[in-house]
Design a protein around this motif. Structure first.
Motif, PDB file in Angstrom:
ATOM      1  N   THR A   1       0.832  -1.206   0.000  1.00 34.90           N
ATOM      2  CA  THR A   1       0.000   0.000   0.000  1.00 34.90           C
ATOM      3  C   THR A   1       0.863   1.252   0.000  1.00 34.90           C
ATOM      4  O   THR A   1       0.593   2.223  -0.730  1.00 34.90           O
ATOM      5  CB  THR A   1      -0.930  -0.004   1.219  1.00 34.90           C
ATOM      6  N   ASP A   2       1.904   1.252   0.807  1.00 34.65           N
ATOM      7  CA  ASP A   2       2.775   2.428   0.882  1.00 34.65           C
ATOM      8  C   ASP A   2       3.758   2.478  -0.281  1.00 34.65           C
ATOM      9  O   ASP A   2       4.031   3.549  -0.829  1.00 34.65           O
ATOM     10  CB  ASP A   2       3.537   2.417   2.212  1.00 34.65           C
ATOM     11  N   LEU A   3       4.288   1.336  -0.651  1.00 38.07           N
ATOM     12  CA  LEU A   3       5.295   1.299  -1.708  1.00 38.07           C
ATOM     13  C   LEU A   3       4.715   1.732  -3.044  1.00 38.07           C
ATOM     14  O   LEU A   3       5.378   2.429  -3.824  1.00 38.07           O
ATOM     15  CB  LEU A   3       5.855  -0.120  -1.808  1.00 38.07           C
ATOM     16  N   LEU A   4       3.475   1.336  -3.340  1.00 37.62           N
ATOM     17  CA  LEU A   4       2.867   1.599  -4.643  1.00 37.62           C
ATOM     18  C   LEU A   4       1.861   2.751  -4.618  1.00 37.62           C
ATOM     19  O   LEU A   4       1.040   2.876  -5.532  1.00 37.62           O
ATOM     20  CB  LEU A   4       2.189   0.329  -5.166  1.00 37.62           C
ATOM     21  N   ALA A   5       1.902   3.577  -3.595  1.00 39.53           N
ATOM     22  CA  ALA A   5       1.008   4.733  -3.558  1.00 39.53           C
ATOM     23  C   ALA A   5       1.249   5.595  -4.802  1.00 39.53           C
ATOM     24  O   ALA A   5       2.404   5.924  -5.115  1.00 39.53           O
ATOM     25  CB  ALA A   5       1.250   5.544  -2.294  1.00 39.53           C
ATOM     26  N   PRO A   6       0.208   5.952  -5.565  1.00 37.48           N
ATOM     27  CA  PRO A   6       0.409   6.675  -6.827  1.00 37.48           C
ATOM     28  C   PRO A   6       1.233   7.944  -6.685  1.00 37.48           C
ATOM     29  O   PRO A   6       2.098   8.237  -7.521  1.00 37.48           O
ATOM     30  CB  PRO A   6      -1.021   6.973  -7.279  1.00 37.48           C
ATOM     31  N   GLY A   7       0.984   8.719  -5.650  1.00 40.60           N
ATOM     32  CA  GLY A   7       1.761   9.946  -5.467  1.00 40.60           C
ATOM     33  C   GLY A   7       3.237   9.672  -5.321  1.00 40.60           C
ATOM     34  O   GLY A   7       4.082  10.440  -5.809  1.00 40.60           O
ATOM     35  N   ARG A   8       3.567   8.567  -4.653  1.00 44.04           N
ATOM     36  CA  ARG A   8       4.990   8.215  -4.493  1.00 44.04           C
ATOM     37  C   ARG A   8       5.606   7.822  -5.829  1.00 44.04           C
ATOM     38  O   ARG A   8       6.710   8.258  -6.174  1.00 44.04           O
ATOM     39  CB  ARG A   8       5.119   7.083  -3.472  1.00 44.04           C
ATOM     40  N   LEU A   9       4.912   6.987  -6.595  1.00 48.35           N
ATOM     41  CA  LEU A   9       5.429   6.595  -7.909  1.00 48.35           C
ATOM     42  C   LEU A   9       5.566   7.801  -8.832  1.00 48.35           C
ATOM     43  O   LEU A   9       6.535   7.902  -9.606  1.00 48.35           O
ATOM     44  CB  LEU A   9       4.516   5.543  -8.528  1.00 48.35           C
ATOM     45  N   ASN A  10       4.629   8.722  -8.753  1.00 47.32           N
ATOM     46  CA  ASN A  10       4.723   9.933  -9.586  1.00 47.32           C
ATOM     47  C   ASN A  10       5.949  10.758  -9.224  1.00 47.32           C
ATOM     48  O   ASN A  10       6.656  11.265 -10.095  1.00 47.32           O
ATOM     49  CB  ASN A  10       3.466  10.781  -9.414  1.00 47.32           C
ATOM     50  N   ARG A  11       6.217  10.901  -7.928  1.00 47.21           N
ATOM     51  CA  ARG A  11       7.389  11.683  -7.513  1.00 47.21           C
ATOM     52  C   ARG A  11       8.681  10.993  -7.947  1.00 47.21           C
ATOM     53  O   ARG A  11       9.656  11.655  -8.318  1.00 47.21           O
ATOM     54  CB  ARG A  11       7.388  11.891  -6.001  1.00 47.21           C
ATOM     55  N   LEU A  12       8.688   9.663  -7.875  1.00 43.58           N
ATOM     56  CA  LEU A  12       9.880   8.943  -8.316  1.00 43.58           C
ATOM     57  C   LEU A  12      10.156   9.212  -9.794  1.00 43.58           C
ATOM     58  O   LEU A  12      11.311   9.393 -10.211  1.00 43.58           O
ATOM     59  CB  LEU A  12       9.709   7.449  -8.064  1.00 43.58           C
ATOM     60  N   GLU A  13       9.104   9.245 -10.594  1.00 42.73           N
ATOM     61  CA  GLU A  13       9.278   9.538 -12.015  1.00 42.73           C
ATOM     62  C   GLU A  13       9.818  10.954 -12.208  1.00 42.73           C
ATOM     63  O   GLU A  13      10.755  11.173 -12.988  1.00 42.73           O
ATOM     64  CB  GLU A  13       7.947   9.389 -12.744  1.00 42.73           C
ATOM     65  N   ILE A  14       9.256  11.914 -11.463  1.00 45.40           N
ATOM     66  CA  ILE A  14       9.678  13.321 -11.601  1.00 45.40           C
ATOM     67  C   ILE A  14      11.127  13.478 -11.154  1.00 45.40           C
ATOM     68  O   ILE A  14      11.945  14.131 -11.819  1.00 45.40           O
ATOM     69  CB  ILE A  14       8.742  14.223 -10.769  1.00 45.40           C
ATOM     70  N   GLN A  15      11.467  12.873 -10.018  1.00 44.34           N
ATOM     71  CA  GLN A  15      12.826  13.028  -9.503  1.00 44.34           C
ATOM     72  C   GLN A  15      13.858  12.404 -10.432  1.00 44.34           C
ATOM     73  O   GLN A  15      14.920  12.968 -10.671  1.00 44.34           O
ATOM     74  CB  GLN A  15      12.921  12.396  -8.112  1.00 44.34           C
ATOM     75  N   ASN A  16      13.527  11.229 -10.943  1.00 43.75           N
ATOM     76  CA  ASN A  16      14.471  10.542 -11.825  1.00 43.75           C
ATOM     77  C   ASN A  16      14.683  11.310 -13.129  1.00 43.75           C
ATOM     78  O   ASN A  16      15.785  11.331 -13.686  1.00 43.75           O
ATOM     79  CB  ASN A  16      13.968   9.127 -12.113  1.00 43.75           C
TER      80      ASN A  16
END
Length: 806
Positions: A674-689
């Motif tokens: 639930t925490d690992l795949l939270a959409p907001g987290r995945l979106n930030r990972l894409e932006i940061q990368n």
């Protein structure tokens, strides 16, 4: 015929004549049969006829016959932790005006948020007339007083669902209850008139044709719930209070205003910090006694030794006020038996009983115009301390309960009660949550503290479960909110706090599953979330491996072990949340331009990858396999009536009461996924990368998750657990892929990655592993079937409630 026409014409003429206004009763007639009480206003109570007559002063030129702070509160609660209609809970304070027009009186709620505080009377009128107000009741004048005032029967005003009881029940799926005026009355047996407030109550009833279990589990008659609602009319505070401008870095509550008299170039929307009026007897002294101390009273309905623990914990705040320069400014007492806990003169810590465990609350009655707190009101749920004892007994053994041992579960639970009392009173005196409190050595009681569980000689130890006293943040917050005598001193206090490295993280940046701030977490501990997760996994491994009948007291139904097992199995759940916030995390502050904290920076690449590794370790078969020595004790039945306190706390099993260890595996996996795949987290990972390729990206995270959970090297005995973890992961990835909050580019790449996974699973063979792989592959390729699978709530493991844990 002519005579008949004349009669009809005459009759019509009489009907068309204006009707003379009905003459009002004389004061003597209106007050016949009443008993008078004097205080804020004279009040006359007619118990026989159910009347409550307010004696309002003469109306001014606009018809205003009285202006008060008004609030309604629940004198009796529903008893539902989910719905939250608790004893002592109240609606927000409002400015109520009684406006007389002819022989009627309107009860109006003024719109005090929009204003022109420094404007001319004309400018102030222009703002006032630009925004709507709310009329909530119309009543008839009973009589004019000899002095030109108004006698008004307020009883019908009280018989309204002002707290929104029906809406609150419906909002939590408790049923469509409707207010029943024919079963509701103003209570003339209870009217209390004090110098600064008037207290009245009504007994309200609500009915529903199809009530849901959350309400039916409580009420004695299905579909019928009655509650007592308190109504308070409170005098406006005396002039002389000096509002403090809200600062987003200070961790206080605020009252928002829209001020059209602000100079051009300055924002018109700002907030005023909520706080008590606390005045030094010597305003020029750095240390001084106060004109009127803040006193909080402990509800005598709290049993011992809880009552004493609450008093001890609440009293910690005196240290913070002393440090801010106030001598003996904060006190604690037990509420006298003769006192009314909803009397505006008393700040009260109420002990609230519910059918299931739930949250506690710190509330304040404030002046909506200035933010001045008039009264603090705390609601503490009584079942939380019992939940703590259950957890501690499962960790160290029920045999230590009541022994006075350093690991006595009761000792640890009372330590938490002290913390809880201090925390909720902190809200009532104006302080918000600070979820960064745990990262700097227990430096705030305004955090949610995790019980500190260590391993001593290889066994769980709770002798240092909770800290004692307020922390450095709490001292700073009181110094800023109360100690600073003017805005200049407040700025200097804030500058010193920033220089000292104090950190504040509030609710909005800590509670969501995809929250980004690496320091803001609930129920976590220590400064390094990853190191603490690894440590907690070691503690959990020991606690789970030792779990058994010793976790409950002798003579208790063994079926209770399944309830006690849940918080031990999920002992790591909040530290998982804390570690996940490093992944895609961003260090930011509630900055003001020019304060030196304006720049936000991502968490370092190394820290993010360490967090990902630690999170993936929680999905290993070793972490999610229930030990074979534990499962035989978790399949005991119970032949008595179901207990909702227990039933909602259990993990769903296949074939209850038989324990299903693979169901526990699924629940444990969902906690991390639930925490690992939270959409907001995945979106930030894409932006940061994209901004810095050295930082971990969403695709790398997803690939690492699939590689770890679908890698089947290891013991054959783990194969069943691995398949359950992998299946749960595949469905979680599919849910994330279809979440509208997920970036469309990440969603498209994830869709392709799931198809690749299906190709990898599509092997040959007739063994269970091959059959499972081909079945999962078909599901991943069949869009319609996969949509149905992830929409089926039965396929999503229900994680039992965790919060509040103390």
């Amino acid at each position: 015929m002519n005579r008949m026409v004349s009669f009809v014409i005459g009759l019509l003429a009489m009907l068309c004549m204006p009707v003379a206004a009905q003459a009002l009763a004389t004061p003597q007639q209106a007050l016949r049969g009443t008993e008078a009480q004097t205080g804020l206003l004279p009040v006359h109570v007619d118990r026989a006829d159910g009347r409550i007559l307010l004696e309002l002063p003469p109306a001014d030129a606009d018809g205003i016959a009285g202006r008060f702070i008004y609030m309604s509160a629940l004198e009796t609660g529903l008893g539902s932790a989910t719905i939250g209609l608790d004893r002592g809970a109240f609606a927000g304070s409002r400015i109520l005006v009684f406006r007389r027009i002819g022989n009627h009186v309107l009860a109006e709620i003024e719109n005090s948020r929009f204003r022109a505080s420094a404007g001319t009377p004309t400018e102030q009128r222009a703002v006032r007339e630009s925004f709507g107000y709310s009329t909530i009741w119309r009543g008839e004048v009973a009589a004019d007083t000899a002095g030109g005032g108004t006698l008004l029967d307020i009883a019908p005003f009280l018989v309204r669902d002002d707290p929104g009881i029906a809406q609150a029940i419906a909002g939590e799926n408790g049923g469509d209850f409707e207010f029943k005026p024919d079963l509701s009355l103003a209570d003339t047996n209870f009217v209390r008139v004090f110098p600064r407030n008037i207290e009245m109550r009504a007994r309200l009833t609500f009915t529903a044709g199809d009530p849901q279990d959350e309400v039916s589990n409580i009420t004695p008659v299905r579909g019928n719930v009655s509650m007592v609602v308190r109504h308070s009319l409170i005098a406006l505070p005396e002039p002389g209070y000096h509002p403090r401008r809200f600062d987003p870095r200070a961790g206080s509550f605020g009252t928002q205003v829209v001020d059209y008299s602000q100079p051009l170039g300055q924002p018109i929307v700002y907030e005023l910090a909520n706080r008590f009026r606390l005045e030094r007897t010597d305003p020029s002294a750095d240390r001084s006694p106060v004109v009127e101390p803040i006193v909080f009273h402990i509800d005598p309905g709290a049993p011992e030794p809880i009552r004493t623990a609450l008093a001890e914990g609440v009293a910690w705040w005196n240290d913070a006020f002393e440090a801010a320069g106030f001598v003996d400014a904060f006190r604690v007492a037990i509420l006298p038996e003769s006192a009314d806990p909803l009397d505006i003169r008393y700040n009260v810590v109420n002990w609230v009983n519910r059918a299931t465990r739930g949250w506690s609350y710190g509330q304040a009655v404030d002046d909506p115009r200035t933010g001045e707190i008039i009264r603090g009101n705390v609601l503490l749920g009584s079942l939380r301390v019992r939940q703590d004892i259950m957890i501690f007994e499962a960790l160290v053994g029920a045999g230590l309960t009541g022994t006075g041992d350093p690991n006595d579960p009761i000792t640890a639970a009372l330590a938490r009660i002290r913390q809880l009392g201090a925390h909720e009173v902190g809200h009532a005196i104006g302080l918000a949550h600070n979820f960064a409190g745990s990262i700097q050595g227990r430096y705030s009681v305004m955090d949610y503290p995790a019980p500190r569980i260590t391993l001593v000689d290889g066994l769980p130890d709770i002798s240092d479960a909770y800290g004692v006293g307020v922390g450095s943040w709490d001292n700073f917050a009181i110094r800023w909110l109360y100690g600073a005598r003017n805005e200049s001193e407040a700025r200097a206090t804030m500058e010193q706090g920033l220089a000292d490295g104090l950190i504040f993280v509030g609710d909005g940046e800590a509670r969501p599953a995809d929250a980004a701030h690496p320091a803001g977490s609930l129920w976590d501990d220590y400064a390094d979330p990853v190191a603490e997760l690894e440590r907690m996994m070691d503690v959990r491994r020991v606690a789970v491996s030792r779990f058994g009948p010793a976790a409950i007291g002798a003579g208790q139904p063994l079926s209770q072990l399944r309830r006690s097992f849940v918080p031990i199995w999920l002992l790591h759940r909040y530290q998982v949340e804390a570690a996940a916030k490093l992944l895609g995390g961003v260090q930011f502050a509630y900055a003001l331009n020019g304060d030196g904290t304006e720049r936000a920076e991502p968490v370092s690449a190394g820290a993010q990858r360490d967090a990902l590794d630690a999170l993936l370790d929680t999905l290993s078969p070793q972490a999610l396999s229930v030990p074979a020595n534990v499962t035989p004790y978790l399949s005991s039945g119970y032949s008595g009536n179901s207990d909702r306190q227990t039933s909602i706390e259990l993990m769903d099993m296949a074939g209850e009461p038989i324990f299903d260890p693979l169901a526990a595996t699924e629940v444990g996996a969902v906690v991390t996924l639930t925490d690992l795949l939270a959409p907001g987290r995945l979106n930030r990972l894409e932006i940061q990368n994209q901004a810095d390729p050295a930082l971990i990206g969403a695709h790398e995270t997803i690939d690492a998750l699939i590689d770890r959970t679908f890698g089947f090297s290891g013991r054959e005995s783990d194969a069943g657990v691995r398949r359950r973890i992998a299946t749960t992961t595949a469905l979680a990835l599919a849910r994330a892929q279809r979440d509208y909050a997920l970036s469309p580019t990440v969603a498209l790449a994830l869709d392709e990655r799931l198809h690749d996974l299906a190709d990898d699973l599509d092997g040959r063979g007739s063994d269970v592993q091959s059959q499972w792989g081909r079945g999962l592959a078909r599901l991943l390729r069949d869009r319609e079937a996969l949509d149905a699978a992830i929409a089926d709530e039965g396929r999503l493991p229900r994680v039992p409630p965790g919060m509040p844990i103390g």
